[in-house]
Write a protein that holds these residues in place. Structure first.
Motif, PDB file in Angstrom:
ATOM      1  N   LEU A 274      19.074  -3.627  37.587  1.00  0.00           N
ATOM      2  CA  LEU A 274      18.016  -3.675  36.565  1.00  0.00           C
ATOM      3  C   LEU A 274      16.691  -4.190  37.147  1.00  0.00           C
ATOM      4  CD1 LEU A 274      17.360  -3.399  33.464  1.00  0.00           C
ATOM      5  CD2 LEU A 274      17.798  -5.854  33.327  1.00  0.00           C
ATOM      6  N   ASP A 307      16.755 -20.199  34.238  1.00  0.00           N
ATOM      7  CA  ASP A 307      17.488 -19.557  33.131  1.00  0.00           C
ATOM      8  C   ASP A 307      16.509 -19.326  31.986  1.00  0.00           C
ATOM      9  OD1 ASP A 307      20.739 -19.564  32.145  1.00  0.00           O
ATOM     10  OD2 ASP A 307      19.172 -19.532  30.592  1.00  0.00           O
ATOM     11  N   LEU A 308      16.437 -18.082  31.496  1.00  0.00           N
ATOM     12  CA  LEU A 308      15.501 -17.790  30.392  1.00  0.00           C
ATOM     13  C   LEU A 308      15.989 -18.507  29.141  1.00  0.00           C
ATOM     14  CD1 LEU A 308      14.684 -13.987  30.855  1.00  0.00           C
ATOM     15  CD2 LEU A 308      13.442 -15.964  31.698  1.00  0.00           C
ATOM     16  N   ASP A 309      15.036 -18.959  28.372  1.00  0.00           N
ATOM     17  CA  ASP A 309      15.383 -19.759  27.181  1.00  0.00           C
ATOM     18  C   ASP A 309      15.625 -18.856  25.982  1.00  0.00           C
ATOM     19  OD1 ASP A 309      15.026 -22.020  28.727  1.00  0.00           O
ATOM     20  OD2 ASP A 309      12.869 -22.157  28.234  1.00  0.00           O
ATOM     21  N   HIS A 310      16.652 -19.214  25.247  1.00  0.00           N
ATOM     22  CA  HIS A 310      16.976 -18.511  23.977  1.00  0.00           C
ATOM     23  C   HIS A 310      16.952 -16.993  24.154  1.00  0.00           C
ATOM     24  CE1 HIS A 310      16.934 -22.339  22.061  1.00  0.00           C
ATOM     25  NE2 HIS A 310      15.625 -22.564  22.303  1.00  0.00           N
ATOM     26  N   PHE A 311      17.523 -16.595  25.204  1.00  0.00           N
ATOM     27  CA  PHE A 311      17.472 -15.145  25.478  1.00  0.00           C
ATOM     28  C   PHE A 311      18.344 -14.359  24.494  1.00  0.00           C
ATOM     29  CE2 PHE A 311      18.510 -11.324  28.066  1.00  0.00           C
ATOM     30  CZ  PHE A 311      17.221 -10.809  28.115  1.00  0.00           C
ATOM     31  N   LYS A 312      19.381 -14.999  24.040  1.00  0.00           N
ATOM     32  CA  LYS A 312      20.245 -14.347  23.035  1.00  0.00           C
ATOM     33  C   LYS A 312      19.421 -14.004  21.798  1.00  0.00           C
ATOM     34  CE  LYS A 312      24.668 -15.049  20.664  1.00  0.00           C
ATOM     35  NZ  LYS A 312      24.184 -14.561  19.401  1.00  0.00           N
ATOM     36  N   LEU A 313      18.536 -14.964  21.447  1.00  0.00           N
ATOM     37  CA  LEU A 313      17.676 -14.762  20.283  1.00  0.00           C
ATOM     38  C   LEU A 313      16.730 -13.577  20.492  1.00  0.00           C
ATOM     39  CD1 LEU A 313      17.198 -16.235  17.575  1.00  0.00           C
ATOM     40  CD2 LEU A 313      15.318 -17.457  18.673  1.00  0.00           C
ATOM     41  N   ASN A 315      17.310 -10.975  22.362  1.00  0.00           N
ATOM     42  CA  ASN A 315      18.123  -9.757  22.171  1.00  0.00           C
ATOM     43  C   ASN A 315      18.377  -9.493  20.700  1.00  0.00           C
ATOM     44  OD1 ASN A 315      18.569  -8.687  24.698  1.00  0.00           O
ATOM     45  ND2 ASN A 315      20.287 -10.051  25.143  1.00  0.00           N
ATOM     46  N   HIS A 320      18.242  -5.031  22.722  1.00  0.00           N
ATOM     47  CA  HIS A 320      18.548  -5.140  24.148  1.00  0.00           C
ATOM     48  C   HIS A 320      17.505  -4.486  25.043  1.00  0.00           C
ATOM     49  CE1 HIS A 320      22.372  -7.081  23.590  1.00  0.00           C
ATOM     50  NE2 HIS A 320      22.560  -7.082  24.920  1.00  0.00           N
ATOM     51  N   GLY A 323      14.988  -6.837  25.458  1.00  0.00           N
ATOM     52  CA  GLY A 323      15.626  -7.887  26.273  1.00  0.00           C
ATOM     53  C   GLY A 323      15.549  -7.529  27.760  1.00  0.00           C
ATOM     54  N   ASP A 324      15.874  -6.291  28.060  1.00  0.00           N
ATOM     55  CA  ASP A 324      15.801  -5.823  29.470  1.00  0.00           C
ATOM     56  C   ASP A 324      14.373  -5.933  29.993  1.00  0.00           C
ATOM     57  OD1 ASP A 324      18.431  -5.334  29.492  1.00  0.00           O
ATOM     58  OD2 ASP A 324      18.293  -3.134  29.456  1.00  0.00           O
ATOM     59  N   LEU A 327      13.511  -9.379  30.883  1.00  0.00           N
ATOM     60  CA  LEU A 327      14.092  -9.735  32.188  1.00  0.00           C
ATOM     61  C   LEU A 327      13.217  -9.235  33.338  1.00  0.00           C
ATOM     62  CD1 LEU A 327      17.878  -8.964  31.511  1.00  0.00           C
ATOM     63  CD2 LEU A 327      16.918 -11.195  32.046  1.00  0.00           C
ATOM     64  N   GLY A 349      23.376 -12.141  33.902  1.00  0.00           N
ATOM     65  CA  GLY A 349      22.683 -12.292  32.613  1.00  0.00           C
ATOM     66  C   GLY A 349      21.227 -12.629  32.801  1.00  0.00           C
ATOM     67  N   GLU A 350      20.829 -13.786  32.231  1.00  0.00           N
ATOM     68  CA  GLU A 350      19.417 -14.195  32.329  1.00  0.00           C
ATOM     69  C   GLU A 350      19.259 -15.369  33.286  1.00  0.00           C
ATOM     70  OE1 GLU A 350      21.508 -15.555  30.612  1.00  0.00           O
ATOM     71  OE2 GLU A 350      20.841 -17.185  29.339  1.00  0.00           O
ATOM     72  N   LYS A 420      17.451 -27.846  29.987  1.00  0.00           N
ATOM     73  CA  LYS A 420      17.785 -27.167  28.725  1.00  0.00           C
ATOM     74  C   LYS A 420      17.909 -28.213  27.619  1.00  0.00           C
ATOM     75  CE  LYS A 420      18.453 -22.731  29.787  1.00  0.00           C
ATOM     76  NZ  LYS A 420      17.860 -21.602  29.142  1.00  0.00           N
TER      77      LYS A 420
HETATM   78  N1  GTP Z   1      19.121  -7.437  27.233  1.00  0.00           N
HETATM   79  C1  GTP Z   1      20.034  -8.010  28.039  1.00  0.00           C
HETATM   80  N2  GTP Z   1      20.721  -9.060  27.658  1.00  0.00           N
HETATM   81  C2  GTP Z   1      21.593  -9.679  28.482  1.00  0.00           C
HETATM   82  C3  GTP Z   1      21.825  -9.168  29.783  1.00  0.00           C
HETATM   83  N3  GTP Z   1      22.763  -9.979  30.378  1.00  0.00           N
HETATM   84  C4  GTP Z   1      23.101 -10.949  29.466  1.00  0.00           C
HETATM   85  N4  GTP Z   1      22.397 -10.770  28.297  1.00  0.00           N
HETATM   86  C5  GTP Z   1      22.432 -11.547  27.122  1.00  0.00           C
HETATM   87  O1  GTP Z   1      21.820 -12.845  27.352  1.00  0.00           O
HETATM   88  C6  GTP Z   1      22.274 -13.764  26.370  1.00  0.00           C
HETATM   89  C7  GTP Z   1      22.511 -15.105  26.943  1.00  0.00           C
HETATM   90  O2  GTP Z   1      22.714 -15.981  25.879  1.00  0.00           O
HETATM   91  P1  GTP Z   1      23.155 -17.484  26.069  1.00  0.00           P
HETATM   92  O3  GTP Z   1      24.035 -17.607  27.266  1.00  0.00           O
HETATM   93  O4  GTP Z   1      23.685 -17.944  24.773  1.00  0.00           O
HETATM   94  O5  GTP Z   1      21.832 -18.249  26.372  1.00  0.00           O
HETATM   95  P2  GTP Z   1      20.477 -18.323  25.633  1.00  0.00           P
HETATM   96  O6  GTP Z   1      20.477 -17.573  24.366  1.00  0.00           O
HETATM   97  O7  GTP Z   1      19.421 -17.861  26.586  1.00  0.00           O
HETATM   98  O8  GTP Z   1      20.285 -19.767  25.318  1.00  0.00           O
HETATM   99  P3  GTP Z   1      19.895 -20.898  26.336  1.00  0.00           P
HETATM  100  O9  GTP Z   1      20.259 -20.464  27.680  1.00  0.00           O
HETATM  101  O10 GTP Z   1      20.660 -22.060  25.924  1.00  0.00           O
HETATM  102  O11 GTP Z   1      18.420 -21.053  26.179  1.00  0.00           O
HETATM  103  C8  GTP Z   1      23.541 -13.123  25.761  1.00  0.00           C
HETATM  104  O12 GTP Z   1      23.264 -12.716  24.428  1.00  0.00           O
HETATM  105  C9  GTP Z   1      23.829 -11.897  26.631  1.00  0.00           C
HETATM  106  O13 GTP Z   1      24.345 -10.823  25.867  1.00  0.00           O
HETATM  107  C10 GTP Z   1      21.095  -8.007  30.168  1.00  0.00           C
HETATM  108  O14 GTP Z   1      21.226  -7.507  31.282  1.00  0.00           O
HETATM  109  N5  GTP Z   1      20.208  -7.495  29.296  1.00  0.00           N
END
Ligand code: GTP
Length: 457
Positions: A274, A307-313, A315, A320, A323-324, A327, A349-350, A420
């Motif tokens: 990616l 590590d990206l913050d709140h990346f789940k949020l 997404n 996604h 999200g990509d 990244l 991941g992130e 974090k």
């Molecule tokens: N779009 C996208 N999402 C990804 C990829 N790899 C991992 N993720 C998502 O990244 C998110 C990581 O979430 P968490 O591990 O909970 O961390 P976070 O939401 O960033 O929270 P903190 O790290 O505590 O700030 C998950 O929802 C994964 O599905 C990717 O290649 N692309």
């Protein structure tokens, strides 16, 4: 052609003379008479005794020549007609024919023909028993002969005179004529032989020339064949060269494809698909190598986990695809602040890692701070609203952690954890933890930690 036909008749090569006469007939120009060719043909046929000619056939020839105003040739044919008449026992017919055209022939001043007319008249009268006239024409034959030239009529005239004188009892004259006859006949035969010899010589020369031409033709054919063979050999070599080139090109193409595939596989193995930065495994391999070298020179190396913050949020809110994009943007922001010799990899991941090969903890902290600010300042619009991006950083340095990658990872991870926990979007170095932190950390370390899973113990 007429000259050749005449020469052949003189050389008594009647068959060839007939062939030439036939060719002459075929090549008579438009509007011209065939008289000359017919004369040669009939004359050769008659004297060669190849067929029995009739008076009618000879008369047709005479008529043809007369219509072409060739009276000399017509009269020459009349000598053949007269000869035939005498041979067939009609001397009176022969005499009548010759007497009728005698004056005309005298007018030509052509001694050879005149001789024949005279001698045939002498023969005709002799057969008719008119010895006086026969003698007169025999003597005229001798008179009309060209001086010192021996001919067939001359010999025949002497023979007749010998016979006449013998019949009349003139033995001395008869003997004299007989001697002349013998001399003339011998001379004539010598002439005929000479003609035949000349012909044979010419024939031989022609044959030699023909053989030479044949030899040259054969040599030409051989040269032609040689040329064709050379040409074929050249074509074959060209074919071999083309084949060789095809094989070489195919081999080259195959090698290129193999090389490209190898490069692709290598890229897949060493690059993250990616973000195109180092894959996790590649980062680990390279980092260990750098650390081994650094350990020998004891220079400081720093490892930073990001590590990206709140990346789940991100997404969940923007999807996604966005999200990509986040990244990639974060990676691009980092790269702007990294140097060529600094390692940058995606751990999963992130989560990302940076290795500063010649950097103290303070320098790494400072560099990480700049990167953090750059990521936070990266503008990005989602589908409906602004996407907020930030990242947390944990820094570890060999000065404290040593040159083992695993330990550096643990220390950087602990620092990241603190970043974090302390509110994210910050850079933390070190493991100065209070009692509560140590307890939480112990619990966390008890859980399986993915980023350390494949690191050597
Ligand atoms: N779009 C996208 N999402 C990804 C990829 N790899 C991992 N993720 C998502 O990244 C998110 C990581 O979430 P968490 O591990 O909970 O961390 P976070 O939401 O960033 O929270 P903190 O790290 O505590 O700030 C998950 O929802 C994964 O599905 C990717 O290649 N692309």
């Amino acid at each position: 052609m007429a000259d050749v036909a005449q020469f052949l008749i003189i050389a008594r090569q009647y068959e060839q003379a007939v062939e030439y006469a036939d060719q002459m007939m075929k090549s008579v120009p438009e509007g011209m008479n065939e008289c000359r060719a017919v004369y040669f043909k009939l004359h050769a046929l008659f004297h060669g005794k190849m067929v029995r000619l009739s008076q009618g056939q000879l008369q047709e020839g005479v008529d043809l020549c007369m219509s072409a105003n060739e009276s000399l040739l017509a009269n020459a044919m009349r000598t053949d007609m007269a000869t035939l008449e005498i041979e067939q026992g009609r001397p009176a017919e022969a005499v009548r024919l010759l007497e009728e055209h005698y004056a005309e022939v005298q007018g030509y001043e052509y001694p050879a023909l005149m001789q024949y007319f005279n001698v045939l008249l002498a023969k005709g009268y002799y057969r008719l028993g008119d010895l006086a006239k026969s003698r007169r024409y025999a003597l005229a034959t001798i008179a009309s002969a060209v001086e010192n030239e021996i001919s067939e009529p001359l010999g025949q005239a002497y023979d007749l005179l010998y016979r006449i004188e013998s019949q009349q009892g003139h033995a001395t004259e008869a003997l004299a004529y007989h001697e002349k006859y013998m001399a003339a006949d011998k001379g004539y035969l010598t002439d005929v032989s000479a003609g035949a010899l000349a012909y044979q010589a010419v024939k031989q020369q022609v044959q030699t020339k023909k053989n030479e031409v044949d030899t040259l033709n054969r040599q030409n054919q051989i040269l032609q064949l040689q040329r064709e063979l050379d040409h074929k050999a050249m074509e074959t070599s060209r074919l071999y060269i083309a084949l060789l080139l095809t094989v070489l090109v195919s081999a080259g193409f195959w090698l290129l494809r193999t090389k490209r595939s190898q490069l692709r596989f290598k890229r897949l193995a060493t690059q993250d698909s990616l973000t195109h930065i180092c894959s996790r495994q590649h980062f680990v391999d390279e980092a260990e190598q750098v650390l081994r070298q650094a350990a020998r020179t004891t220079r400081s190396v720093s490892l930073v986990l990001m590590d990206l913050d709140h990346f789940k949020l991100v997404n969940d809110t923007h999807g996604h695809v966005i999200g990509d994009l986040v990244l990639k943007r974060a990676v691009a922001a980092c790269q702007q602040h990294l140097r060529r010799n600094e390692l940058f990899g995606r751990l999963g991941g992130e989560e990302f890692a940076i290795l500063f090969p010649e950097s103290t903890a303070a320098q790494a902290q400072e560099r990480s701070e700049r990167i953090r600010q750059a990521i936070a300042a990266t503008p990005l619009w989602g589908e409906t609203r602004h996407v907020v991006i930030s990242a947390s950083f944990g820094v570890a340095c060999t000065d404290r952690s040593g040159y083992e990658l695993r330990q550096l990872m643990i220390d950087a991870d602990n620092a990241l954890y603190r970043a974090k926990r302390d509110g994210r979007n910050r850079v933390i170095y070190g493991d100065d933890m209070d009692a509560a932190e140590l307890e939480a950390n112990a619990l966390r370390e008890a859980a399986p930690r993915e980023r350390l899973a494949d690191l050597p113990h």
